[in-house]
Design a protein around this motif. Structure first.
Motif, PDB file in Angstrom:
ATOM      1  N   GLU A 224       0.838  -1.207   0.000  1.00 14.92           N
ATOM      2  CA  GLU A 224       0.000   0.000   0.000  1.00 14.92           C
ATOM      3  C   GLU A 224       0.874   1.258   0.000  1.00 14.92           C
ATOM      4  O   GLU A 224       0.515   2.273   0.605  1.00 14.92           O
ATOM      5  N   ASP A 225       2.003   1.185  -0.693  1.00 15.02           N
ATOM      6  CA  ASP A 225       2.905   2.341  -0.807  1.00 15.02           C
ATOM      7  C   ASP A 225       3.415   2.827   0.535  1.00 15.02           C
ATOM      8  O   ASP A 225       3.442   4.034   0.828  1.00 15.02           O
ATOM      9  N   ASP A 226       3.796   1.868   1.386  1.00 18.49           N
ATOM     10  CA  ASP A 226       4.428   2.141   2.690  1.00 18.49           C
ATOM     11  C   ASP A 226       3.493   2.782   3.703  1.00 18.49           C
ATOM     12  O   ASP A 226       3.953   3.216   4.768  1.00 18.49           O
ATOM     13  N   CYS A 227       2.207   2.825   3.409  1.00 16.41           N
ATOM     14  CA  CYS A 227       1.259   3.439   4.346  1.00 16.41           C
ATOM     15  C   CYS A 227      -0.122   2.859   4.069  1.00 16.41           C
ATOM     16  O   CYS A 227      -0.750   3.203   3.067  1.00 16.41           O
ATOM     17  N   ALA A 228      -0.593   1.976   4.945  1.00 13.73           N
ATOM     18  CA  ALA A 228      -1.862   1.285   4.720  1.00 13.73           C
ATOM     19  C   ALA A 228      -2.949   1.864   5.608  1.00 13.73           C
ATOM     20  O   ALA A 228      -2.787   1.966   6.828  1.00 13.73           O
ATOM     21  N   SER A 229      -4.056   2.261   4.994  1.00 16.02           N
ATOM     22  CA  SER A 229      -5.197   2.723   5.778  1.00 16.02           C
ATOM     23  C   SER A 229      -5.813   1.542   6.522  1.00 16.02           C
ATOM     24  O   SER A 229      -5.616   0.379   6.142  1.00 16.02           O
ATOM     25  N   GLU A 230      -6.556   1.854   7.566  1.00 16.66           N
ATOM     26  CA  GLU A 230      -7.223   0.783   8.304  1.00 16.66           C
ATOM     27  C   GLU A 230      -8.143  -0.019   7.389  1.00 16.66           C
ATOM     28  O   GLU A 230      -8.194  -1.249   7.459  1.00 16.66           O
ATOM     29  N   GLN A 231      -8.868   0.680   6.517  1.00 14.58           N
ATOM     30  CA  GLN A 231      -9.788   0.000   5.613  1.00 14.58           C
ATOM     31  C   GLN A 231      -9.049  -0.979   4.709  1.00 14.58           C
ATOM     32  O   GLN A 231      -9.469  -2.128   4.539  1.00 14.58           O
ATOM     33  N   ALA A 232      -7.941  -0.540   4.138  1.00 20.22           N
ATOM     34  CA  ALA A 232      -7.175  -1.411   3.253  1.00 20.22           C
ATOM     35  C   ALA A 232      -6.578  -2.583   4.025  1.00 20.22           C
ATOM     36  O   ALA A 232      -6.558  -3.730   3.538  1.00 20.22           O
ATOM     37  N   MET A 233      -6.095  -2.324   5.226  1.00 23.42           N
ATOM     38  CA  MET A 233      -5.475  -3.383   6.033  1.00 23.42           C
ATOM     39  C   MET A 233      -6.473  -4.476   6.357  1.00 23.42           C
ATOM     40  O   MET A 233      -6.216  -5.670   6.125  1.00 23.42           O
ATOM     41  N   TRP A 234      -7.638  -4.108   6.861  1.00 23.88           N
ATOM     42  CA  TRP A 234      -8.596  -5.129   7.272  1.00 23.88           C
ATOM     43  C   TRP A 234      -9.233  -5.829   6.072  1.00 23.88           C
ATOM     44  O   TRP A 234      -9.640  -6.984   6.177  1.00 23.88           O
ATOM     45  N   LYS A 235      -9.278  -5.144   4.947  1.00 29.75           N
ATOM     46  CA  LYS A 235      -9.771  -5.795   3.740  1.00 29.75           C
ATOM     47  C   LYS A 235      -8.831  -6.924   3.324  1.00 29.75           C
ATOM     48  O   LYS A 235      -9.279  -8.036   2.994  1.00 29.75           O
ATOM     49  N   GLN A 236      -7.524  -6.660   3.337  1.00 22.40           N
ATOM     50  CA  GLN A 236      -6.553  -7.685   2.952  1.00 22.40           C
ATOM     51  C   GLN A 236      -6.503  -8.821   3.976  1.00 22.40           C
ATOM     52  O   GLN A 236      -6.474  -9.994   3.606  1.00 22.40           O
ATOM     53  N   LEU A 237      -6.509  -8.482   5.248  1.00 17.70           N
ATOM     54  CA  LEU A 237      -6.461  -9.522   6.276  1.00 17.70           C
ATOM     55  C   LEU A 237      -7.748 -10.344   6.291  1.00 17.70           C
ATOM     56  O   LEU A 237      -7.735 -11.527   6.647  1.00 17.70           O
TER      57      LEU A 237
END
Length: 305
Positions: A224-237
């Motif tokens: 995520e370009d060295d900075c992952a939003s909470e939304q992006a993080m939980w979507k991937q996990l």
């Protein structure tokens, strides 16, 4: 390092083994069911009483007080084959088959035998995962001889295959590398993956290492370009079955790990996005992650998955 006699706790009575084998193999599919891997079972949460593990382990092996796998897949398979032979020789069962029925039976037997062998392999993999997790928590050294004698029923033929599959499971799920450090004597050591100094043990009550998930989180931040939003993080996990507020059978409550435990360990930075209103938060690499590993190593870890 043999001292296989110290593992007498693994030798249970034959009749108990037969009754327990079905439960062990059913619980042994946790790795594949939860993580989407190839069918590599692990009954680590179902049958291995970590709470009863003594705090000290002798240099030659595990104390006989340790309650390891409750059954032997090889013995269970032997029991099934023996029972099949008895049924086949029974005057009212085996010998009464018509020629047509006998032909159908002969064609089915290879498939059934193959399934039994596959189940036996899965059971051995499951037992070896349990044993290596115990080893990691007590004394991170073991040997081929110990693994063969106490877990794998001296299955020398399949040892390399079983160990390779189990090593992959240990690395991906738990962040533990299994390495042969003395090839001549076949001595193996267990290391935290990527050379991290964090052992992944959150607390004495949390019995499984979480380092594997930590490396995956670091990888998601990179992607995520060295900075992952909470939304992006939980979507991937979420694709792995890891959801905030929902206890995971290996990692516990993941939000606590990401926003508290690993922040305190300085592997992850959890901060508010600049100018966000209402407040939104994002994940970045912490100083300890930058110091102990690199983007290339973490991305290689993800590629192996």
């Amino acid at each position: 390092m043999s001292h296989s006699d110290e593992f007498s706790a693994f030798k249970v009575e034959e009749k108990n083994e037969d009754a327990q084998e079905g439960q062990r193999l059913e619980s042994g599919r946790l790795c594949s069911a939860e993580m989407g891997m190839a069918e590599l079972p692990s009954s680590t949460t179902a049958s291995f009483p970590f709470e009863e593990i003594p705090g000290e382990v002798a240099a030659a092996g595990v104390s006989s007080d340790v309650k390891g796998p409750q059954c032997s897949p090889a013995k269970a398979q032997h029991f099934m084959v023996a029972m099949a032979e008895k049924l086949d020789s029974h005057p009212k069962i085996g010998s009464s088959c018509s020629p047509k029925e006998k032909g159908l039976k002969d064609r089915e037997e290879p498939a059934q035998a193959g399934a039994s062998l596959q189940e036996a392999l899965y059971g051995k993999m499951s037992g070896l995962v349990e044993f290596l997790l115990l080893t990691y928590r007590t004394m991170p050294l073991t040997s081929k001889e110990v693994m063969l004698n106490t877990i794998l029923n001296n299955d020398e033929e399949n040892f390399s295959y079983i160990l390779s599959q189990v090593s992959q499971c240990m690395r991906v799920l738990f962040g533990i590398d299994v390495k042969e450090i003395y090839p001549k004597s076949h001595i193996y050591a267990l290391f935290t993956t990527l050379g991290l100094t964090y052992d992944g043990m959150v607390s004495p009550q949390h019995t499984m290492p979480t380092t594997g998930l930590l490396v995956i989180v670091l990888g998601i931040i990179l992607l995520e370009d060295d900075c992952a939003s909470e939304q992006a993080m939980w979507k991937q996990l979420g694709l792995m079955g890891v959801h905030p507020g929902r206890k995971h059978f290996i990692y516990g409550e993941p939000r606590e790990l990401l926003t508290n435990v690993w922040v305190k360990e300085h592997y992850i930075a959890y901060q508010r996005e600049p100018g966000s209103y209402p407040a939104r938060y994002q994940f970045l690499w912490g100083p300890r992650a930058h110091r102990e590993t690199s983007a290339l190593e973490v991305l290689n870890f993800l590629l192996n998955i």
